[in-house]
Design an enzyme around this catalytic site. Structure first.
Site, PDB file in Angstrom:
ATOM      1  N   GLY A  11       0.829  -1.205   0.000  1.00 20.34           N
ATOM      2  CA  GLY A  11       0.000   0.000   0.000  1.00 20.34           C
ATOM      3  C   GLY A  11       0.861   1.251   0.000  1.00 20.34           C
ATOM      4  O   GLY A  11       0.573   2.227   0.697  1.00 20.34           O
ATOM      5  N   SER A  13       1.546   3.493  -2.365  1.00 20.26           N
ATOM      6  CA  SER A  13       1.363   4.495  -3.414  1.00 20.26           C
ATOM      7  C   SER A  13       0.785   5.817  -2.913  1.00 20.26           C
ATOM      8  O   SER A  13       0.827   6.820  -3.610  1.00 20.26           O
ATOM      9  CB  SER A  13       0.461   3.943  -4.524  1.00 20.26           C
ATOM     10  OG  SER A  13      -0.838   3.688  -4.027  1.00 20.26           O
ATOM     11  N   ARG A  14       0.231   5.820  -1.702  1.00 20.38           N
ATOM     12  CA  ARG A  14      -0.348   7.078  -1.202  1.00 20.38           C
ATOM     13  C   ARG A  14      -0.413   7.089   0.319  1.00 20.38           C
ATOM     14  O   ARG A  14      -0.182   6.076   0.975  1.00 20.38           O
ATOM     15  CB  ARG A  14      -1.738   7.307  -1.790  1.00 20.38           C
ATOM     16  CG  ARG A  14      -2.718   6.212  -1.470  1.00 20.38           C
ATOM     17  CD  ARG A  14      -4.042   6.430  -2.169  1.00 20.38           C
ATOM     18  NE  ARG A  14      -5.028   5.448  -1.741  1.00 20.38           N
ATOM     19  CZ  ARG A  14      -6.302   5.504  -2.072  1.00 20.38           C
ATOM     20  NH1 ARG A  14      -6.753   6.472  -2.839  1.00 20.38           N
ATOM     21  NH2 ARG A  14      -7.146   4.582  -1.648  1.00 20.38           N
ATOM     22  N   VAL A  63      -2.934  -7.651  -1.597  1.00 22.80           N
ATOM     23  CA  VAL A  63      -2.432  -8.443  -0.460  1.00 22.80           C
ATOM     24  C   VAL A  63      -3.486  -9.424   0.041  1.00 22.80           C
ATOM     25  O   VAL A  63      -3.163 -10.374   0.762  1.00 22.80           O
ATOM     26  CB  VAL A  63      -1.949  -7.540   0.699  1.00 22.80           C
ATOM     27  CG1 VAL A  63      -0.773  -6.677   0.269  1.00 22.80           C
ATOM     28  CG2 VAL A  63      -3.070  -6.704   1.284  1.00 22.80           C
ATOM     29  N   ASN A  89       1.559  -2.256   5.315  1.00 30.42           N
ATOM     30  CA  ASN A  89       0.803  -1.026   5.469  1.00 30.42           C
ATOM     31  C   ASN A  89      -0.551  -1.051   4.753  1.00 30.42           C
ATOM     32  O   ASN A  89      -1.457  -0.311   5.129  1.00 30.42           O
ATOM     33  CB  ASN A  89       1.643   0.151   4.943  1.00 30.42           C
ATOM     34  CG  ASN A  89       0.844   1.417   4.809  1.00 30.42           C
ATOM     35  OD1 ASN A  89       0.550   2.087   5.790  1.00 30.42           O
ATOM     36  ND2 ASN A  89       0.459   1.759   3.579  1.00 30.42           N
ATOM     37  N   SER A 141      -3.442   0.143  14.522  1.00 34.87           N
ATOM     38  CA  SER A 141      -4.159   1.412  14.638  1.00 34.87           C
ATOM     39  C   SER A 141      -4.579   1.617  16.080  1.00 34.87           C
ATOM     40  O   SER A 141      -4.763   0.641  16.825  1.00 34.87           O
ATOM     41  CB  SER A 141      -5.410   1.384  13.747  1.00 34.87           C
ATOM     42  OG  SER A 141      -6.275   2.454  14.062  1.00 34.87           O
ATOM     43  N   TYR A 154     -12.841  -3.108  11.295  1.00 35.11           N
ATOM     44  CA  TYR A 154     -11.498  -2.516  11.259  1.00 35.11           C
ATOM     45  C   TYR A 154     -10.763  -2.755  12.577  1.00 35.11           C
ATOM     46  O   TYR A 154      -9.584  -3.137  12.592  1.00 35.11           O
ATOM     47  CB  TYR A 154     -11.627  -1.020  10.972  1.00 35.11           C
ATOM     48  CG  TYR A 154     -10.309  -0.308  10.745  1.00 35.11           C
ATOM     49  CD1 TYR A 154      -9.605  -0.475   9.554  1.00 35.11           C
ATOM     50  CD2 TYR A 154      -9.774   0.545  11.711  1.00 35.11           C
ATOM     51  CE1 TYR A 154      -8.404   0.185   9.322  1.00 35.11           C
ATOM     52  CE2 TYR A 154      -8.576   1.215  11.490  1.00 35.11           C
ATOM     53  CZ  TYR A 154      -7.898   1.028  10.301  1.00 35.11           C
ATOM     54  OH  TYR A 154      -6.710   1.677  10.081  1.00 35.11           O
ATOM     55  N   ALA A 156     -11.278  -5.148  14.729  1.00 33.80           N
ATOM     56  CA  ALA A 156     -10.951  -6.578  14.820  1.00 33.80           C
ATOM     57  C   ALA A 156      -9.702  -6.896  14.007  1.00 33.80           C
ATOM     58  O   ALA A 156      -8.817  -7.632  14.461  1.00 33.80           O
ATOM     59  CB  ALA A 156     -12.129  -7.419  14.330  1.00 33.80           C
ATOM     60  N   LYS A 158      -7.254  -4.822  13.099  1.00 37.86           N
ATOM     61  CA  LYS A 158      -6.049  -4.175  13.631  1.00 37.86           C
ATOM     62  C   LYS A 158      -5.637  -4.748  14.989  1.00 37.86           C
ATOM     63  O   LYS A 158      -4.442  -4.763  15.322  1.00 37.86           O
ATOM     64  CB  LYS A 158      -6.260  -2.658  13.716  1.00 37.86           C
ATOM     65  CG  LYS A 158      -6.395  -1.995  12.344  1.00 37.86           C
ATOM     66  CD  LYS A 158      -5.168  -2.249  11.461  1.00 37.86           C
ATOM     67  CE  LYS A 158      -5.197  -1.450  10.179  1.00 37.86           C
ATOM     68  NZ  LYS A 158      -3.983  -1.649   9.363  1.00 37.86           N
TER      69      LYS A 158
END
Length: 246
Positions: A11, A13-14, A63, A89, A141, A154, A156, A158
């Protein structure tokens, strides 16, 4: 600090991933910029790194697909012969209150954020064992630590990343390989740019440092964990959150 090291950033690219890729390159690493969406944005990062006089390539792979991850790592090994740093990431969100959250939205977040991290770590496992060295840095996070309404999927994913990080750190520690997690809080990115000033102010008021973090704050933490300066740190979760989770 990272001269001669080969780093894979998923991840990349940004947002935070982009800054991590640029920062690792700035410290001397050759960077593989993984992306799944925009080839143009990934190429921009590669061009920026080459502009620093460093080497970089972009590789497309989701991924969440174990075969694509396997193919990506194989390509990296064919080109560079080793992988010293893996930064997991890549991540997505599909927020909603649990009563409205679909099974598809739950699965999609778990597949990318949790299983994606698992697939990438599994592919570099033997490589780093053979090298008897390596650095794995997983992006968790603050939500995975303290939870957040509307982000059950999310949180769960992280929290699961933290569990995997600690378990793999125990598996690989005797081989000189460290595995750590970084848990960002509210960081200024393209995702937060769309928020109103009022919402940003409300967020800042929840943070002991009274401001959102910058992508550089996260990237520098990752670079530290990837370096020899952090050689005696493993199985840890570094909170880059302005004090939110204390």
């Amino acid at each position: 600090m990272l001269e001669g090291k080969i780093a894979v950033v998923t991840g990349g690219s940004r947002g935070i991933g982009r800054e991590i890729a640029l920062t690792l390159a700035g410290y001397g690493a050759t960077v593989v910029v993984n992306y799944n969406g925009s080839k143009e944005k990934a190429q921009e990062v590669v061009d920026a790194i080459k502009g620093q006089g460093k080497e970089a390539i972009a590789i497309k792979a989701s991924v969440s697909d174990s075969k694509e991850v396997e193919s990506m790592i194989k390509e990296v090994m064919e080109q560079f012969g080793r992988i010293d740093i893996l930064v997991n990431n890549a991540g997505i969100t599909k927020d909603n209150l649990m009563m409205k959250m679909t099974e598809e939205d739950f699965d999609a977040v778990i597949d990318t954020n949790l299983k994606g991290t698992f697939y990438c770590m599994k592919q570099v496992y033997r490589i780093m064992l053979k090298q008897r060295c390596g650095r794995i840095i997983n992006m968790s996070s603050v939500t995975g630590v303290i939870g957040n309404a509307g982000q059950v999927n999310y949180a769960a994913s992280k929290a699961g990343v933290i569990g995997m990080t600690k378990s793999l750190a125990r598996e690989l520690g005797s081989r000189g390989i460290t595995v750590n997690a970084v848990a960002p809080g509210f960081i200024e990115t393209e995702m937060t740019d769309v928020l109103s000033d009022k919402v940003k102010e409300e967020i800042a008021n929840q943070i002991p440092l009274k401001r959102m973090g910058a992508v550089k704050d996260v990237a520098e933490t990752v670079a530290f964990l990837a370096s020899d300066k952090a050689s005696y740190i493993t199985g840890q979760v570094l909170h880059v959150d302005g004090g939110m989770a204390m």
